[in-house]
Design an enzyme around this catalytic site. Structure first.
Site, PDB file in Angstrom:
ATOM      1  N   ASN A  67       0.867  -1.178   0.000  1.00 28.30           N
ATOM      2  CA  ASN A  67       0.000   0.000   0.000  1.00 28.30           C
ATOM      3  C   ASN A  67       0.903   1.227   0.000  1.00 28.30           C
ATOM      4  OD1 ASN A  67      -1.782   2.064   0.458  1.00 28.30           O
ATOM      5  ND2 ASN A  67      -2.482   1.357   2.466  1.00 28.30           N
ATOM      6  N   GLU A  95      -5.675  -5.129  10.200  1.00 28.68           N
ATOM      7  CA  GLU A  95      -4.668  -4.104  10.442  1.00 28.68           C
ATOM      8  C   GLU A  95      -4.950  -3.415  11.778  1.00 28.68           C
ATOM      9  OE1 GLU A  95      -2.605  -2.700   6.627  1.00 28.68           O
ATOM     10  OE2 GLU A  95      -4.367  -1.467   6.855  1.00 28.68           O
ATOM     11  N   GLY A 100       2.380   1.983  10.924  1.00 30.80           N
ATOM     12  CA  GLY A 100       3.353   3.066  10.843  1.00 30.80           C
ATOM     13  C   GLY A 100       4.029   3.376  12.170  1.00 30.80           C
ATOM     14  N   LYS A 131       0.107   4.222  -0.223  1.00 30.22           N
ATOM     15  CA  LYS A 131      -0.533   5.403   0.393  1.00 30.22           C
ATOM     16  C   LYS A 131      -0.288   6.639  -0.490  1.00 30.22           C
ATOM     17  CE  LYS A 131      -0.286   3.100   4.794  1.00 30.22           C
ATOM     18  NZ  LYS A 131      -0.203   3.151   6.246  1.00 30.22           N
ATOM     19  N   GLU A 177      -7.036   4.585   7.823  1.00 26.59           N
ATOM     20  CA  GLU A 177      -6.812   6.017   7.553  1.00 26.59           C
ATOM     21  C   GLU A 177      -8.022   6.646   6.891  1.00 26.59           C
ATOM     22  OE1 GLU A 177      -3.085   5.421   5.506  1.00 26.59           O
ATOM     23  OE2 GLU A 177      -2.214   4.741   7.405  1.00 26.59           O
TER      24      GLU A 177
HETATM   25  P1  13P Z   1       2.906   0.192   7.712  1.00 23.24           P
HETATM   26  O1  13P Z   1       3.414  -1.089   7.103  1.00 23.24           O
HETATM   27  O2  13P Z   1       3.682   1.386   7.281  1.00 23.24           O
HETATM   28  O3  13P Z   1       2.753   0.062   9.200  1.00 23.24           O
HETATM   29  O4  13P Z   1       1.423   0.423   7.129  1.00 23.24           O
HETATM   30  C1  13P Z   1       0.506  -0.599   7.209  1.00 23.24           C
HETATM   31  C2  13P Z   1      -0.685  -0.228   6.404  1.00 23.24           C
HETATM   32  O5  13P Z   1      -1.435   0.665   6.754  1.00 23.24           O
HETATM   33  C3  13P Z   1      -0.915  -0.950   5.142  1.00 23.24           C
HETATM   34  O6  13P Z   1      -2.168  -0.669   4.623  1.00 23.24           O
END
Ligand code: 13P
Length: 252
Positions: free
Chosen positions: A9, A168, A174, A11, A98
């Site tokens: 992802n 998740e 993050g 983002k 998010e």
């Molecule tokens: P991270 O791997 O940066 O923690 O993010 C996870 C995430 O939100 C994947 O959709």
């Protein structure tokens, strides 16, 4: 045997050129393996070019990070599922924490998004997971049950076969704080049990449940080796080709 999924992802990172370079590096380096598939969840403006590049390989596919909950019309700034279908994107991510947190996407909106995506034959990766407070309070199972019941469990069994689930935990996204393999496995088994109660053994055995939240090259293997963890949804580490390839190879 369920085919593992390793999804990146991206983002809101990378230009389309940077995304293309990243995808090429990953595709050149990762060993092909028919027991796993790799998905790039990229920003909308990447999708047309990325899809053309990635479609040459049966092991890789492209997904959008979001779609509108409406079919079409006067919804400035939105992207409809039929538009994604028209450029042959395979997947759409629905319900990322998010989106829930910053864009106030509630159970009803997410249910509509799931329906829009499936009506256009897109595969859905539906995200669920609890916040730190919810975990501390100990009611995270109820939180996850509600997320699934309110936005997903109106589907019939055939539709459910078009869905993968990403667990998740919000506290692990993050933050560098990964759920331990045992913690994640416990929730994955719980989710599979909910699906079994609703749809029966066949659907429950088929549905892929991937883990997301600080998946890194050094923890991916232990997570992916758990019986109910069918791969990962990777944020930060998917932006580095070598790291992402190491995570892909951890899914055997
Ligand atoms: P991270 O791997 O940066 O923690 O993010 C996870 C995430 O939100 C994947 O959709």
């Amino acid at each position: 045997m369920r085919k593992k999924i390793v999804a990146g992802n991206w983002k809101m990172h990378t230009t389309p050129d940077e995304g293309l370079t990243l995808a090429r590096q990953v595709m050149e380096t990762a060993h092909a393996n028919e027991h796993r598939e790799v998905i790039f969840f990229a920003p909308f403006v990447h999708l047309t070019t990325l899809q053309k590049e990635v479609s040459v390989s049966p092991f890789f596919s492209v997904g959008a990070q979001n779609c509108s909950n409406h079919e079409k019309g006067a919804f400035t700034g939105e992207v409809a599922a039929f538009m994604l279908r028209s450029i042959d994107v395979s997947w759409v991510l629905v319900g990322h924490s998010e989106r829930r947190q910053y864009y106030h996407e509630n159970h009803t909106i997410l249910k509509q998004k799931v329906d829009q995506a499936l009506s256009q034959q897109l595969l859905v990766m539906f995200c669920c997971g609890e916040t730190l407070d919810q975990r501390m309070e100990g009611n995270f199972r109820e939180v996850i049950r509600k997320q699934l019941e309110e936005s997903l469990f109106h589907l019939d069994a055939t539709q459910m076969n078009q869905v993968a689930i990403a667990y998740e935990p919000v506290w692990a996204i993050g933050t560098g704080q990964t759920a331990t393999p045992d913690q994640a496995q416990e929730v994955h088994a719980f989710i599979r049990e909910l699906i079994k109660q609703k749809y029966g053994d066949g659907v429950a055995a088929r549905v892929r449940i991937v883990y997301g939240g600080s998946v890194k090259p050094d923890n991916a293997k232990d997570l992916f080796n758990k019986p109910d963890i069918d791969g990962g949804l990777v944020g930060g580490a998917s932006l580095n080709a070598l790291d992402f390839v190491t995570i892909i190879h951890a899914a055997e």
